[in-house]
Structure formats: structure tokens, C-alpha cells
Design a protein around this motif. Sequence first.
Motif, PDB file in Angstrom:
ATOM      1  N   PRO A   1       0.780   6.278  -8.058  1.00 48.41           N
ATOM      2  CA  PRO A   1      -0.518   6.798  -7.622  1.00 48.41           C
ATOM      3  C   PRO A   1      -1.200   5.844  -6.651  1.00 48.41           C
ATOM      4  N   ARG A   2      -1.786   6.383  -5.586  1.00 48.76           N
ATOM      5  CA  ARG A   2      -2.436   5.553  -4.555  1.00 48.76           C
ATOM      6  C   ARG A   2      -3.837   5.169  -5.000  1.00 48.76           C
ATOM      7  N   GLU A   3      -3.902   4.476  -6.094  1.00 48.63           N
ATOM      8  CA  GLU A   3      -5.188   4.070  -6.655  1.00 48.63           C
ATOM      9  C   GLU A   3      -5.155   2.575  -6.931  1.00 48.63           C
ATOM     10  N   GLY A   4      -6.257   1.895  -6.622  1.00 46.68           N
ATOM     11  CA  GLY A   4      -6.356   0.476  -6.912  1.00 46.68           C
ATOM     12  C   GLY A   4      -5.739  -0.388  -5.832  1.00 46.68           C
ATOM     13  N   PRO A   5      -5.823  -1.710  -5.988  1.00 50.25           N
ATOM     14  CA  PRO A   5      -5.314  -2.651  -4.982  1.00 50.25           C
ATOM     15  C   PRO A   5      -3.809  -2.511  -4.775  1.00 50.25           C
TER      16      PRO A   5
ATOM     17  N   MET B   1      -5.845  -4.877   3.204  1.00 49.63           N
ATOM     18  CA  MET B   1      -5.136  -5.246   1.985  1.00 49.63           C
ATOM     19  C   MET B   1      -5.859  -6.377   1.265  1.00 49.63           C
ATOM     20  N   MET B   2      -6.227  -7.408   2.014  1.00 50.09           N
ATOM     21  CA  MET B   2      -6.854  -8.581   1.401  1.00 50.09           C
ATOM     22  C   MET B   2      -8.295  -8.304   0.970  1.00 50.09           C
ATOM     23  N   ARG B   3      -8.980  -7.435   1.699  1.00 51.61           N
ATOM     24  CA  ARG B   3     -10.355  -7.101   1.341  1.00 51.61           C
ATOM     25  C   ARG B   3     -10.413  -6.399  -0.006  1.00 51.61           C
TER      26      ARG B   3
ATOM     27  N   PHE C   1      -1.643 -10.849  -4.333  1.00 52.70           N
ATOM     28  CA  PHE C   1      -1.822 -11.295  -2.952  1.00 52.70           C
ATOM     29  C   PHE C   1      -2.765 -12.496  -2.893  1.00 52.70           C
ATOM     30  N   ALA C   2      -3.868 -12.424  -3.649  1.00 54.38           N
ATOM     31  CA  ALA C   2      -4.826 -13.534  -3.687  1.00 54.38           C
ATOM     32  C   ALA C   2      -4.174 -14.776  -4.287  1.00 54.38           C
TER      33      ALA C   2
END
Length: 238
Positions: free
Chosen positions: A79-83, A216-218, A226-227
Motif C-alpha cells: 500500500p502506498r501509505e506512509g514513508p 523522500m527525506m521530507r 533513510f534518516a
Amino acid sequence: MSTGVRRRMGVEERRQQLIGVALDLFSRRSPDEVSIDEIATAAGISRPLVYHYFPGKLSLYEAALKRAAEDLASRFDEPREGPLGARLLRVMRRYFDFVEEHGPGFSALMRGGPAVPADGVGSREHTSATNALIDSVRQAAYDQMLSHLGVTEASARLELVVRSWISLAESTALLWLDGRRIPRTELERQLVHDFAALAAVCAAHDPDTATLMRTMMRDEPADGPFAELAGRLVSLAS
């Protein structure tokens, strides 16, 4: 009270049962080591009946390979939800679930299938069919990754990044199966970091990818993969 009467399976139901049984056996041992007799015994039918539904082990293997390929390709669906980082981590967990469950079968799929029969009959057609299945898995993974990135058409550089990362995931999984010297959870996270690193290098050369990278980073939380990678890289430079 049971009457002891077995329900007779229809043709397609029996075929699917045999494919499932064969896939289970091929997942635990090299396909070359699995015999038709073993498949028949595991399915609870006679050897001649197996040949009634499939001309030989090669055709049954290809059918099992097709089911495995479809399953593997579906592991990238999320699902295209969240980071994005968290999504990719879930994708990698499902991917390695498959790799761990179907070790020998996964190796056979990615390495081109079992050895060619001694007589060579059908070997060219088999190789072509296997390659087509592998390509379909890679293309499905690529399409899903573009969807995760929110991109309908990738630039040449971004396409290179995504396809390279999919190949990296394949080769990493194959190497991991040979000894499992790195904990699986660490490897899953490392592959997500690998994607971020490849995307960052691409962003330094491609404005479109740079814009994508900023997004992506925002959206990445402070405890996201990633962070975490960004923090580790900063600490290396200090």
C-alpha cells in the motif's frame, strides 16, 4: 463417521495440487534431486497419473516455477501509505520471507533453472521460458518500485538506479543463502539503505531525482531507515 470414500479431483484441481506439491519439494531441495516418484508419493497418486497431467518433470517444474515467480513478484506490492523507507523495509521482509521459504527454488529460478536434460530435448525452450519468468519478476518489481516512488515514467538515470537495486537484491539474497553469515534483519535494512544511497548518487547528477529525493527525506521520520543512514554517513565525516 467417515465412509472412506475419496473425493475425486477435477483436472485443474489435480494439476494445481501437483504444482503445489512439486513447488514444496523443489523449495527444499535442488530440482535435479527431486524425482517424479517423490512427487507422486507426496501427492498420494501413482507415477503414471502424474504423467497424465504433465508430460514430464520439466513441464511440472516450469509450472511450479511460474507459480513461484508470481508469488515473488507480488512481494513488491505494498500500500502506498506512509514513508517510503518503512514501505521498502516491509517489502524486503516479504522478499526474504520468500527467499528463506523457497531457498533452492529461488536459487534455481534466478540462476536459470535445473540442469539441462542429458538428451537436450526441449532445453532451448526451457531456458527461454525460465528467462521469460525471471524477466517478468524483475519487470513487476520495477513497476511496483516506480509506483512506490510516485513516478509514471522514470528518467534514464532513475531507471538505472531502480533496476540496479533490484539486481542487487537478487544477488544479495543468493549470497545470503550460501551460509547466511549476516543476520537477515540486518541485510533487509542494509538493502533499504542501499536504495537510498543509489538514489542519492543519482540525485547529484539528475535534477528530477534530486526533487524526488527531497520529497523522500521530507516525509522520512527521525527513526526511519533513510534518516538512520543519513545519520551514519554524517558521523563518518565527523
